[in-house]
Enzyme design. Sequence first.
Site, mmCIF file in Angstrom:
data_model
loop_
_atom_site.group_PDB
_atom_site.id
_atom_site.type_symbol
_atom_site.label_atom_id
_atom_site.label_comp_id
_atom_site.label_asym_id
_atom_site.label_seq_id
_atom_site.Cartn_x
_atom_site.Cartn_y
_atom_site.Cartn_z
ATOM 1 N N LYS A 270 -3.733 -0.301 -4.650
ATOM 2 C CA LYS A 270 -3.152 -1.165 -5.679
ATOM 3 C C LYS A 270 -2.671 -2.475 -5.051
ATOM 4 C CE LYS A 270 0.609 -1.132 -9.001
ATOM 5 N NZ LYS A 270 1.708 -0.366 -9.559
ATOM 6 N N GLY B 210 1.105 3.974 -8.700
ATOM 7 C CA GLY B 210 0.089 4.536 -7.805
ATOM 8 C C GLY B 210 -0.153 6.013 -8.034
ATOM 9 N N ARG B 211 0.913 6.795 -8.154
ATOM 10 C CA ARG B 211 0.746 8.257 -8.266
ATOM 11 C C ARG B 211 0.272 8.699 -9.649
ATOM 12 N NH1 ARG B 211 5.760 6.718 -7.126
ATOM 13 N NH2 ARG B 211 7.476 7.079 -8.576
ATOM 14 N N LYS C 84 8.100 2.645 6.714
ATOM 15 C CA LYS C 84 6.985 1.691 6.884
ATOM 16 C C LYS C 84 7.456 0.507 7.722
ATOM 17 C CE LYS C 84 4.697 2.248 2.388
ATOM 18 N NZ LYS C 84 4.371 1.568 1.137
HETATM 19 O O1 F6P Z 1 3.704 6.003 -0.469
HETATM 20 C C1 F6P Z 1 4.062 4.856 -1.138
HETATM 21 C C2 F6P Z 1 2.955 4.310 -1.995
HETATM 22 O O2 F6P Z 1 3.383 3.083 -2.486
HETATM 23 C C3 F6P Z 1 2.534 5.233 -3.131
HETATM 24 O O3 F6P Z 1 3.362 5.189 -4.228
HETATM 25 C C4 F6P Z 1 1.149 4.760 -3.391
HETATM 26 O O4 F6P Z 1 0.438 5.687 -4.143
HETATM 27 C C5 F6P Z 1 0.641 4.607 -1.972
HETATM 28 O O5 F6P Z 1 1.746 4.103 -1.250
HETATM 29 C C6 F6P Z 1 -0.566 3.739 -1.795
HETATM 30 O O6 F6P Z 1 -0.355 2.432 -2.217
HETATM 31 P P1 F6P Z 1 -1.548 1.427 -2.451
HETATM 32 O O7 F6P Z 1 -2.393 1.947 -3.554
HETATM 33 O O8 F6P Z 1 -0.896 0.129 -2.827
HETATM 34 O O9 F6P Z 1 -2.328 1.308 -1.170
#
Ligand code: F6P
Length: 544
Positions: A207, A267-268, A512
């Site tokens: 995302k 995302g989830r 992170k």
């Molecule tokens: O683990 C944190 C997070 O932001 C999740 O909520 C998300 O699904 C994942 O990292 C991946 O994020 P992205 O799709 O932005 O790479």
Amino acid sequence: MLNIDPTTTLAWTKLQEHFEKIKEVEMSQLFSEETERFNDFSIHWEDFLVDFSKNRITKETQQLLLDLAEECGLEEAIKSYFGGESINRTENRPVLHTALRAKNSDSVLVDGENIIPEIFEVKAKMQAFSDAIISGSTKGYSGLAFTDVVNIGIGGSDLGPAMVTEALKFYKNHLNVHYISNVDGDHVHETLKPLNPETTLFVIASKTFTTQETLSNAITSRKWFLETASQEDVQKHFVAVSSNVQKVEDFGISKDNIFPMWEWVGGRFSLWSAVGLSVSLAVGFQKFNELLEGANKMDLHFKTEPFIKNIPVQLALLSVWYNNFFKAESEAVIPYSQYLQKLPSYLQQAIMESNGKSIDRNGNPVSYETGNIIWGEPGTNSQHAFFQLIHQGTKLIPADFIGFKKSLFEDKDHHDKLMANYFAQTEALLKGKSEDAVKKELTTQGLKSEEIEKLIPFKVFEGNKPTTSLLIDELTPESLGKLIAMYEHKIFVQGVIWNIFSYDQWGVELGKQLASKILTEIETSKVSSHDDSTKELLNFYLKQ
Ligand code: F6P
């Protein structure tokens, strides 16, 4: 949405008093007293039978939990959720994954604009792309049709599509779909090892398109690809799913090869969006769409069904009951289907990243328990692994048992054995095994009374362990869509009652940030100030 501390409600006080009265009550006793117990505590909806009668509840418990939901403003909250209000207030966004499975004729407004036409445009693009790759009309750089798809993403950009691809394996076509998520280089290199770059398509799902793991894996994969192909060929083999067009273009993927995502999809909860592209490639767009249709049916059920017969509401309230009154810390999810082996880990992110919060919607620390720990494995494997603890351990672990009336290969012999275990476990957890039963069994086996007395304490099962049985006709894209959406709405209801924000995830940020600082230290071999433990570990690592 109301910002009510649930412990200040009248229903909570009454639930507390009620809990003191019924905490020792045996479910077996309730079953013998209440002839209508199964009917009272089960919901038959479409192809789902949800039986929650094997839970430590009475009609009074159920009513008090419904009162709690009412006092916490659940009805209004559901309207805000589906209506596109910015219920993800810490990020000032609506939560509209439900719009991704809405019908073409529906209208969902974001900033005054109907988002449905745009969603359908993306779906049409997914369909055209999937059809062309599956049929072989779109070919790789050397003129060969694609044989393999590699999805690169992590968290919601991996767990959802990976779980669904596995769950719908029975329906898959000739394409082999692989998932790379971990920044562990061994993961990406091991996955690429057997693949042919000429016939491999990469789907980079992120995302934000800033996630370290995904970008590292994408860069490594591109490097591997360029060992045999040229820079121009990248456009034929790399597509992205992202809301960050600029970053995707910076990576070298052209606009035409981007499937958009939107800020209002967490995302989830994104597997219903173009993040599901790898699913659509694996089983075809038609089946992917059936998954969406199933989820949409569950959305309508959740939105319109009175709470007493509303599956996600009842499941969420039960979970609150165990979490906050029995102080159960975890819940197990046991699918009696090998296809659903990834469901527990998918649910871990969906549930724990959503409701693992300790600050309420007013910004104050909560004084009560929130998000539960989720874990599980398919039955019957799990019976031979951790069921001992559920049966005879010291912890109370409410468990969802998910089973299907029909197996996909229709091997009746196997399926009857599998389902016999499914039924037997919930019955054993309910009834346990009394001292008398143990005595009888050991006497029949011919043991001496002295030996029997010694063994009795170890062989007695307390029972009275709560389970909820979900019995579904068959594992299809549609029933899977319903099942996933059911858990999504359960998460929402729990968040409303616990007065927390379920749709942000600030808790993953600190690690992170520290990792990026430490990476610089590792790369420069200069370890700066850390606690002694971290410092010594880093020094030891650098000495390798
Ligand atoms: O683990 C944190 C997070 O932001 C999740 O909520 C998300 O699904 C994942 O990292 C991946 O994020 P992205 O799709 O932005 O790479």
